[in-house]
Design an enzyme around this catalytic site. Structure first.
Site, PDB file in Angstrom:
ATOM      1  N   HIS A 123       3.227  -6.562   9.593  1.00  0.00           N
ATOM      2  CA  HIS A 123       1.748  -6.257   9.146  1.00  0.00           C
ATOM      3  C   HIS A 123       1.383  -6.022   7.752  1.00  0.00           C
ATOM      4  CE1 HIS A 123      -1.604  -6.237  12.015  1.00  0.00           C
ATOM      5  NE2 HIS A 123      -1.666  -5.137  12.541  1.00  0.00           N
ATOM      6  N   TYR A 167      -5.153   2.480   7.921  1.00  0.00           N
ATOM      7  CA  TYR A 167      -4.486   1.482   8.518  1.00  0.00           C
ATOM      8  C   TYR A 167      -5.093   0.293   8.787  1.00  0.00           C
ATOM      9  CZ  TYR A 167      -1.405   5.349  10.170  1.00  0.00           C
ATOM     10  OH  TYR A 167      -0.497   6.119  10.226  1.00  0.00           O
ATOM     11  N   ASN A 182      -6.309  -1.857  10.897  1.00  0.00           N
ATOM     12  CA  ASN A 182      -7.555  -1.910  12.028  1.00  0.00           C
ATOM     13  C   ASN A 182      -8.503  -1.292  11.510  1.00  0.00           C
ATOM     14  OD1 ASN A 182      -5.660  -3.834  13.058  1.00  0.00           O
ATOM     15  ND2 ASN A 182      -5.015  -2.553  14.830  1.00  0.00           N
ATOM     16  N   ASN A 236      -7.440  -7.906  14.086  1.00  0.00           N
ATOM     17  CA  ASN A 236      -8.305  -6.824  14.140  1.00  0.00           C
ATOM     18  C   ASN A 236      -8.728  -6.407  12.790  1.00  0.00           C
ATOM     19  OD1 ASN A 236      -8.337  -6.888  17.033  1.00  0.00           O
ATOM     20  ND2 ASN A 236      -6.346  -5.445  16.893  1.00  0.00           N
TER      21      ASN A 236
END
Length: 186
Positions: free
Chosen positions: A21, A60, A62, A109
């Site tokens: 990610h 983060y 998202n 997201n």
């Protein structure tokens, strides 16, 4: 296309740095390393007399939209002059794609959260392939480390993308470099 800000998405948690990610952050760090710039919060780089800002949100992935909204307002940069770099499960490791189909809906997201805050989907997207999980556990897959082969392929695609993004900034012509970036390796 006139890029003024390149944003690399990822999770700032140190435990998650080497995970799939975080390829957006890997991209920014490699870009800076290749260009001998020291990491801080907002980075500035001149490419052929053009001033380029590089940024990795301290959040983060998202929940990055609010910080990105603040940065683009602080720098007075329009969303159409932004390139967002992030991971994509629909692309195999070693491959990447740059999108000029601006208003295409994203399932990522982080991208959804950015759109929520800046109220536009007219920024450019550089998607770096991480592949799909063999099972359906997507959340665990994206926050896990790629195996050695996958990591090497991802690193190669990042180097390739940096080379072509510099050309894109220099010539300001997406069509000139799009086929080279989007060309499949595997």
């Amino acid at each position: 296309m006139n890029i003024k800000l390149i944003i690399g998405l990822g999770n700032k948690n140190k435990k998650l740095f080497n995970t799939r990610h975080n390829v957006g952050i890997w991209f920014i760090k490699k870009f800076l390393k290749l260009n001998k710039i020291i990491l801080n919060k907002i980075y500035i780089k001149k490419i052929k007399k053009k001033l380029i800002f590089l940024y990795t949100p301290n959040s983060y992935i998202n929940n990055c939209g609010k910080l990105i909204f603040k940065i683009i307002n602080k720098l007075n940069i329009k969303s159409k002059n932004i390139l967002i770099v992030y991971d994509d499960i629909n692309i195999l490791p070693g491959n990447c794609k740059i999108q000029n189909n601006i208003n295409k809906i994203s399932t990522h997201n982080g991208i959804k959260n950015i759109i929520k805050y800046i109220k536009k989907n007219n920024f450019y997207k550089l998607r770096i392939g991480i592949g799909k999980p063999k099972n359906n556990n997507l959340n665990n897959f994206v926050i896990s480390k790629p195996n050695k082969l996958e990591k090497n392929l991802i690193k190669k695609s990042i180097k390739k993308c940096i080379f072509y993004i510099k050309k894109l900034i220099k010539y300001n012509n997406l069509n000139k470099i799009q086929n080279s970036i989007n060309k499949k390796i595997i």
